[in-house]
Write an enzyme that holds these catalytic residues in place. Sequence first.
Site, PDB file in Angstrom:
ATOM      1  N   HIS A  24      -8.028  -5.166  -0.903  1.00 57.11           N
ATOM      2  CA  HIS A  24      -6.760  -4.608  -0.457  1.00 57.11           C
ATOM      3  C   HIS A  24      -5.937  -5.600   0.363  1.00 57.11           C
ATOM      4  O   HIS A  24      -4.715  -5.590   0.312  1.00 57.11           O
ATOM      5  CB  HIS A  24      -7.038  -3.357   0.377  1.00 57.11           C
ATOM      6  N   ASP A  69     -10.149  -3.850  -4.937  1.00 55.28           N
ATOM      7  CA  ASP A  69      -9.506  -2.996  -3.941  1.00 55.28           C
ATOM      8  C   ASP A  69     -10.037  -1.561  -4.037  1.00 55.28           C
ATOM      9  O   ASP A  69      -9.848  -0.896  -5.054  1.00 55.28           O
ATOM     10  CB  ASP A  69      -7.990  -3.006  -4.171  1.00 55.28           C
ATOM     11  N   SER A  92       0.841  -1.192   0.000  1.00 56.43           N
ATOM     12  CA  SER A  92       0.000   0.000   0.000  1.00 56.43           C
ATOM     13  C   SER A  92       0.885   1.254   0.000  1.00 56.43           C
ATOM     14  O   SER A  92       1.646   1.456  -0.928  1.00 56.43           O
ATOM     15  CB  SER A  92      -0.967  -0.042   1.182  1.00 56.43           C
TER      16      SER A  92
END
Length: 649
Positions: free
Chosen positions: A625, A590, A505
């Site tokens: 995610h 995501d 991320s």
Amino acid sequence: MRDLDDPELLAYLRDENTFADAWFADHADTMAALFEEIRSRIQETDMSVPVQSGPWWYVTSTVEGSSYPIHHRGPSSDRATDQVLLDENVEAEGHEYFDVGAFDMSHDHTLAAWSFDTEGDERYTLHVRDLATGVDLADEVLDISNAGVGWSRDGAWLLYVTADEQERPYRVWRHELSSPGDDTLVFEESDERYFVGIGETRSDDFIVIQSTSKTSSEMRLVSTDEPTAAPVVVRPRRDDVEYSVDHWGDVLIMHTNDGAVDFRILSAPIDSDWTDEAVWTELVAHVAGRRIIGADPFDGHLVVSEWAEAQPRLRILFRDGTERIIDLGAAPHDVDLASNPEWTTTSVRFGTQSTTVPPTLFEEQVATGARTLLKQVPTPNVDLDKYRSARTWATAPDGVRVPVDIVHHVDTLLDGTAPGVVYGYGAYEASMPPWFSVARLSLLDRGFVWALVHPRGGGELGRQWYLDGKLESKANTFTDTIACVEHLVDTQVLAAARICIRGGSAGGLLVGACVTMRPDLFASAVAEVPFVDIVSTMSDPTLPLTVTEWEEWGDPRVQPFASVMSAYSPYDNTTAAEYPAIYATAGLNDPRVSVHEPAKWTARLRSVNTGGSPILLRTEMGAGHGGPTGRYDAWRDEARTLAFILATT
């Protein structure tokens, strides 16, 4: 690439998966061996330590061969598995992806509000379960956000949160159980910079509606005895002032940075006008560099969570003003307050772990410090004495000292020949304490050194550490990380040509920026759901979460951020060079880092790469995610990543 229903995009991502799977097929034996190693170090049938809440003892168990946990309760600690409340394996049947969000008991413990997501898009379905029968009521709410729920004291009302089209939690609703009518809008946050969440005070007397941006916040309280009353603002929002609240007997306590860059704790009488700043008095003073994370009230004491000298710690504050720090020594570690639902307890449970110590649960008497070991997560087939950890400090280009935690096998010589993995995040003021990983042991047993860097942008050394790694100063995160890698090479901890950098991320942004700044420094890179097309994404306010993120990264449509962000954005700085081997991952659903970011970046890397190292993209077509949710799938996923590292570093 932004249209997730576009057949051309889906075909492209499947082709990328086929390409990646073909590469990994040559390493199938290694992946299989790594999976078995991970599995062999985990006690698959296990149970958590029972926790008392009201008249019941709650516990979670796992069973060998099952992917998800089972939630139970019983009338005593030795009968805590008597009643199955929620078997996630049963609920997950038929779903490729399954994630439980809320699982909250009503105050009388007769009902449970629980929610689940089967797509990975972070839109949950809410149910209410009758715990006496184990059957869900007719009540069902679709598309709620995983931002908390709140029960009225009588169990007749339930508050929950929904998100807007940009996936921003922004509305609070009130649902009356067993009522066929429409739910009532309680609060709507119109400022696009703010996220909304719900919690309950530890006293169970109030539901807290939280509106928070990256730099300010505003709290509203709803009495659990009067759930239909209008929420009461504690203190109106002000720019650059953050706060949270909890209830401690006859006072409301506030954790705030108002007049305290690293936060302090204030208190005010519960029956006062909280909007009047004069009613607030200081309970815990501010100390620069000691970042207070929050405070959990109990009947006779507060437990203050904080970071000091780049280490997390817990401090117990008594009503008479005396205090005591829970001592865990100086070695790098993590510590968190565990589940402590009982209000009148005279003991406190906390969990700790490090790179060499598995998660361990203690119970400590708050007055005397007498400590009892309740459980350490079993690690079969592991000799924990074979691993060593230490902290070292690198020097950034501007002279700032940056902490680095390392772990290695006792037989690995730190003579400049060891391969290594460097892991980092460095954003959102997130502090990254060292954690234990049985999967990581597969690297350590093969002579790797694993290093956790703490660059600016995190919160390990106070609020200023964060401020010096965001907005115009964001590049410090990447130059700090590069300085840490160079320090590990210069001090012969790592071999110069055998280093993998890994992050996810915002940590994937760190990976991408470091790779484009210094492709020569790394043999390989693992970028998990990486935020790498930052200029394009942050220029488009119609994309999920963009507006709320401007306070973290800046708005590249205006100066100085146009120049600052363009200077480090991985996609925009991917030019002709010999790049290390790269493995990027993505989730089709995501909502945080859109799949187009790693897809665009890997395509561009291939087009300009002057070397022959593999550049792989693998997308979870039914997840978001966090990647796969079942534990066996997660272990296989990690085995794949470790196989890539071993083959390319």
